[in-house]
Design a protein around this motif. Structure first.
Motif, mmCIF file in Angstrom:
data_model
loop_
_atom_site.group_PDB
_atom_site.id
_atom_site.type_symbol
_atom_site.label_atom_id
_atom_site.label_comp_id
_atom_site.label_asym_id
_atom_site.label_seq_id
_atom_site.Cartn_x
_atom_site.Cartn_y
_atom_site.Cartn_z
ATOM 1 N N GLU A 298 0.828 -1.211 0.000
ATOM 2 C CA GLU A 298 0.000 0.000 0.000
ATOM 3 C C GLU A 298 0.864 1.263 0.000
ATOM 4 O OE1 GLU A 298 -4.161 -0.703 1.994
ATOM 5 O OE2 GLU A 298 -2.577 -1.328 3.398
ATOM 6 N N LYS A 331 -6.848 -15.527 -1.795
ATOM 7 C CA LYS A 331 -7.077 -14.341 -0.956
ATOM 8 C C LYS A 331 -5.883 -13.392 -1.024
ATOM 9 C CE LYS A 331 -10.044 -16.815 2.326
ATOM 10 N NZ LYS A 331 -10.126 -17.410 3.684
ATOM 11 N N ASN A 332 -4.683 -13.951 -1.012
ATOM 12 C CA ASN A 332 -3.475 -13.136 -1.082
ATOM 13 C C ASN A 332 -3.381 -12.403 -2.412
ATOM 14 O OD1 ASN A 332 -0.139 -13.477 -1.824
ATOM 15 N ND2 ASN A 332 -0.691 -12.436 0.079
ATOM 16 N N LYS A 334 -5.870 -11.664 -4.458
ATOM 17 C CA LYS A 334 -6.942 -10.662 -4.518
ATOM 18 C C LYS A 334 -6.548 -9.412 -3.731
ATOM 19 C CE LYS A 334 -11.380 -9.370 -5.107
ATOM 20 N NZ LYS A 334 -11.467 -8.163 -4.276
ATOM 21 N N TYR A 335 -5.995 -9.609 -2.538
ATOM 22 C CA TYR A 335 -5.587 -8.482 -1.700
ATOM 23 C C TYR A 335 -4.511 -7.645 -2.399
ATOM 24 C CZ TYR A 335 -2.818 -6.123 1.898
ATOM 25 O OH TYR A 335 -2.086 -5.199 2.611
ATOM 26 N N LEU A 336 -3.491 -8.292 -2.940
ATOM 27 C CA LEU A 336 -2.372 -7.566 -3.537
ATOM 28 C C LEU A 336 -2.756 -6.908 -4.860
ATOM 29 C CD1 LEU A 336 0.457 -10.122 -2.706
ATOM 30 C CD2 LEU A 336 0.214 -7.822 -1.748
ATOM 31 N N ASP A 338 -5.722 -5.929 -5.780
ATOM 32 C CA ASP A 338 -6.616 -4.800 -5.496
ATOM 33 C C ASP A 338 -5.816 -3.531 -5.195
ATOM 34 O OD1 ASP A 338 -9.029 -6.060 -5.903
ATOM 35 O OD2 ASP A 338 -9.413 -6.464 -3.779
ATOM 36 N N ILE A 339 -4.668 -3.702 -4.557
ATOM 37 C CA ILE A 339 -3.806 -2.557 -4.243
ATOM 38 C C ILE A 339 -3.097 -2.051 -5.493
ATOM 39 C CG2 ILE A 339 -1.714 -1.831 -3.016
ATOM 40 C CD1 ILE A 339 -2.539 -3.839 -0.799
ATOM 41 N N ASN A 373 -9.518 -11.128 -11.300
ATOM 42 C CA ASN A 373 -9.498 -9.820 -10.651
ATOM 43 C C ASN A 373 -8.841 -8.736 -11.497
ATOM 44 O OD1 ASN A 373 -10.333 -8.515 -8.200
ATOM 45 N ND2 ASN A 373 -8.175 -8.223 -7.672
#
Length: 380
Positions: A298, A331-332, A334-336, A338-339, A373
């Protein structure tokens, strides 16, 4: 939108339908032949012609069926060996390796490897290992112009037969090893003279490359690891004095003579050096080692996401891809993503290569989630 257009627009932070995806364009964005064998077997695909393209890291050439299945926008630019041999290191694993390679089994169950005519560069792999360690023999030959000519022929073919983004990997980034770093403090003037000589040589090579490749490639790669797991190898002041001026002049020369993008591969914790990398004219940073100290995704995206494209950082290969299950990998990713996808300037790749012991279901989960994604809905 073609893959080539998608990658170029992503690097330029322009609107795209989705962020691009890379697997294997560079020898630090690829996949181990062992993991690749397991992946193809898991998917019900042939394992008969898996080619080793990096004889040290034991990386695979990613075949077109995998590129299409997982919507990969890039392709490795690396000519095939003139002749192959079949090598069976253990069990069911059998690969195509250059016929110039000599493999010898050791008493402890491992292997040594050397290139015919370069026996002094002896590589070693332990029993049940996944890669070699030691020297780094050049299996295509050591004459830069001959390597470029042969590679340019392959680039022209791929440019016309595919829409994939292509890059030339070969340039060092004016940064040496541990002894070189010590010499910065003890003999800095000599280092600067050597850097000038290296710059002159690399500019001459780049001119030949630009003339020979034309628009059949879209990017050249600089490669030097500037960081450790905890920090840069040297401080920003030393980097700015002994490295930055030469990277900058090299980048300026490339950009004044071509439309090529410039990619820097550097592992490790390098956040303090990123402003200098950007100021030097680098367009793309890889592998974006988000598991290293002070490499929070981030913060990286917020501070530098408008000035440089991140190529990597899309899956944590130190703590998740190798240790967790497929759901955790998804999940990892998707999280990364998205950033990093916000505002463009992102090409998906895991952090560095997929190692030989990574489960195929985790690889599938990573690549499937990356594609699912990847799409922008009026976000740029």
């Amino acid at each position: 939108m073609t893959s080539r257009e998608r990658v170029l627009r992503a690097i330029e932070h322009k609107k795209t339908d989705r962020y691009p995806i890379d697997l294997g364009m560079h020898f630090s964005t690829g996949i181990s032949v062992f993991a690749y064998y397991n992946l193809r077997k898991y998917l019900g695909l042939s394992t008969d012609t898996i080619e080793i393209v990096d004889m040290v890291q034991m990386l695979a050439r990613v075949d077109e069926d995998i590129l299409e299945m997982f919507h990969i926008d890039t392709m490795l630019l690396y000519p095939r060996a003139k002749q192959f041999q079949r090598w069976n290191p253990r069990g069911e694993y059998t690969f195509l390796a250059s016929s110039d390679a000599v493999f010898e089994k050791t008493a402890d169950g491992g292997y040594t490897q050397y290139k015919k005519g370069a026996e002094d560069l002896l590589l070693k792999m332990p029993e049940n290992g996944f890669f070699f360690d030691g020297g780094w023999p050049e299996y295509r030959g050591n004459n830069f112009e001959e390597v470029v000519k042969r590679t340019a022929s392959e680039a022209e073919r791929l440019y016309h037969e595919t829409d994939k983004f292509l890059a030339f990997m070969e340039f060092p980034a004016f940064f040496g090893g541990l002894d070189w770093m010590c010499d910065l403090y003890t003999d800095g003037n000599r280092i600067k003279k050597e850097q000038e000589a290296i710059l002159k040589k690399q500019i001459r090579q780049a001119d030949y490359l630009i003339k020979t490749f034309g628009d059949h490639i879209q990017m050249i790669c600089l490669n030097s690891d500037l960081g450790t797991q905890m920090s840069p190898w040297i401080g920003k002041d030393m980097y700015d004095e002994y490295v930055f001026p030469y990277v900058k002049r090299f980048c300026e020369h490339i950009k004044s003579h071509s439309d090529y993008k410039i990619f820097l591969h550097s592992c490790g914790s390098i956040e303090p050096l990123i402003p200098s990398v950007i100021a030097a004219g680098v367009d793309v940073l890889n592998p974006v080692q988000i598991s290293a100290a002070n490499m929070d995704p981030e913060i990286l995206k917020e501070r530098y996401g408008k000035e440089i494209a991140f190529w990597g950082g899309g899956a944590d290969t130190q703590k998740v891809l190798n240790l967790k299950d497929a759901d955790d990998v998804a999940k990892n990713v998707k999280y990364l993503t998205d950033i990093f996808k916000k505002g463009g300037g992102f090409v998906f790749n895991q952090v560095h290569n997929i190692m030989g012991d990574i489960k195929p279901e985790n690889i599938v989960s990573m690549l499937k989630t990356a594609y699912d994604n990847s799409f922008y809905v009026d976000e740029l």
